[in-house]
Design an enzyme around this catalytic site. Sequence first.
Site, PDB file in Angstrom:
ATOM      1  N   HIS A 194       4.537 -10.400   2.579  1.00  0.00           N
ATOM      2  CA  HIS A 194       5.030  -9.423   3.540  1.00  0.00           C
ATOM      3  C   HIS A 194       6.276  -9.938   4.257  1.00  0.00           C
ATOM      4  O   HIS A 194       6.857  -9.254   5.093  1.00  0.00           O
ATOM      5  CB  HIS A 194       3.905  -9.129   4.556  1.00  0.00           C
ATOM      6  N   ARG A 227       0.806  -1.220   0.000  1.00  0.00           N
ATOM      7  CA  ARG A 227       0.000   0.000   0.000  1.00  0.00           C
ATOM      8  C   ARG A 227       0.840   1.271   0.000  1.00  0.00           C
ATOM      9  O   ARG A 227       1.736   1.428   0.813  1.00  0.00           O
ATOM     10  CB  ARG A 227      -0.929  -0.009   1.218  1.00  0.00           C
TER      11      ARG A 227
END
Length: 725
Positions: free
Chosen positions: A438, A408
Amino acid sequence: MTDKIDFKNPKYYNNRELSWLDFNERVLEEARDKNNPLLERVKFLGITQSNLDEWVMVRVASLAKLVEVKWDGKDSSGRSAEEQLRDVNVKAHEMLVRQYSTLNRSLLPALNQVDIHLLKVGDLTPEQYQFIKGYFHDELYPVLTPMADDSSRPFPFINNDSLNLSLRLNKKDDEEGKTLYATLQVPSIFSRVIKLPGGDNDFILIEDIIKQFVDQLFINYTIKEVSVFRVIRDMDLDVAEEDTSDLLKKVQQQLKLREHGQVIRLEVDSTISSKLRKRLVKELQTAEDSVYEVNGPLDLTFMSKLAGKVIGHDDLKYRPFKPYQPAALDSNHNIFDAIQKHDWLMQHPYDKFDSVVEFIRQASVDSEVLAIKMTLYRVSGDSPIIKYLGRAAQNGKQVTVLVEVKARFDEENNVHWARQLEKMGCHVIYGLVGLKTHSKLSLVVRREENGIRRYVHMGTGNYNDVTAHFYTDLGLLTCNTDIGIDVTNIFNMLSGYSRPPYFHQLHISPNGIREFITERLDEAIKYAKQGKPVHVQMKMNSLSDQDMIAKLYEASHAGVTVDLIIRGICCLKTGIKDVSDHITVHSIVGRFLEHSRIYLFNFDGEQQVYLASADLMTRNLNRRVEQMFPVLQPDLAQRVVSIYTTMWNDNVKTRTLDKNGVYKRVDRRGREPLDSQEFFAAQATRLTEAQQGENRPKSGAQFQPMMSPQNQPDPFNDEDGGDNQ
């Protein structure tokens, strides 16, 4: 009994968004804290704004969408989307009042006292006025574009997070005095904070210059009103992923669409007329409770820029420290030889991130290295790691990089780097369908005399050389065989269809980390029921997953002592009788952003130490590829425990969550002050100076277990430490 208690009872949970606002309040407290250096307080105020903006763009936007589609579900605290949106707007309005009270009553007067001035046009000397007049005509005038708003020219599109002027005006020869409207965007290509002549630290905001001379853009018109406004739009990326073959294209398309998202927050000058305010609300289709009237300059992120432009005044900033890098991990030594001897633990920013960059650099030029594999979630705009990965590919090594293009607000940067890596000859993977990657992993495969050896770096933070200077993270360099096999299997899983039946040492999300922590907590419950001592300690950024919280409640109910250090969101409540009366929550907000994730389990003296890329949030446990890894070398495991203990004993930057959901400062009466971040910074400085001096410690000295804080020299009395006053 456990079966009589519903650990998922909504009254046992804090709302996620309200808890996030509590976190931002703690950041705002740092801006108000007179024990912090003044220019750092100024920066903290800017940080509260950038935090809020991102939260509104994503989290509040999500709530608005749920309300729009009439979602009938409830969060873990029992609130509907409509109730959450109402509650967060009420609390965010209260925060706005405190932000501007901090600015107007505290920071600006304090800056004035030390001859740092943010001036209005009426405060300027004749010389300064002539300067802004020339600046407007020479620099701004050719770039500004006034946009009329009438029947033939509709209200213009307003970019997300841009500053704009809304104008009400009349034509001079119009006897009826018909009201006309126009909009003017403040160009972002110029610095918002303009340095003025005549004083070392005299500044003015660009919008004040434009407002003063805006009539030059409307010849033959009388300006009746000029008011600044700003919108925050829904900037959440919505990418439908059937496969990853055209993911890059979809991300790029969505980036363009995102700019036109719904207006979630409208900020206006508190002096705006009701007529102009109504017009903006109507044209921007903004809900009334999403309008924020601001008593001061809009968008306080400029405060960080102001602090950066101040000349001199080092006494108003944090005292610099010297990050440590053991000689064995620098460019003058073979890093692979060092890792063969033992594992290396790094605590950034107190330990230099250069060691991680050096690991990739040496791999890129080492003739024995066959392959490099790496995951990249967020990298800097000018990443040396990217450069060395490209060099490795050009040197004939097999280089595979997973670039998470859905990270993001870093999507654009990551798409750019993905393209660059491909051009340099690297194999680039764009993540898995439906999952964000991640995890923070790098693997170097090397052919040596005794065969193939795998070298691994695993971390709790991103491979970002910029944020590594102000995010606290932990990283491990190892050539442990089992860990090397596990990491190889993870990369095979990411690049192909392989799904290993088990991992030797690592635990991988989705599901694996949740299962492992649940098992550890079940074991802790068993120990507690048998009357054996058991202690669970965790550190993370956020705790919001309902199942994990319910399991922690169950452990507390059984008598397990649970200590949590949680920087941000905490949906768990403390002090509930028979539910959470054995759970204590601390939050540390200070000079550095606490980002490391630590999970410690002590079963009757048997200490298990784990680090992870994951917080205990549903997205991390269910919808992301994350890794949790053990620290197996005893001295390093003890060092992690000591790092945690030092942070737990922090009594300067710690707030404790009480049973009423309020974060309170620690009572320090009769105790020596301990700021854990300043303690680690002072320790790094001492190690660096010792290494640079005649009494050079062995390369592993950094990794000796620390004493408990009570037995350590007071860093605040050490000439290299300092408490920043």
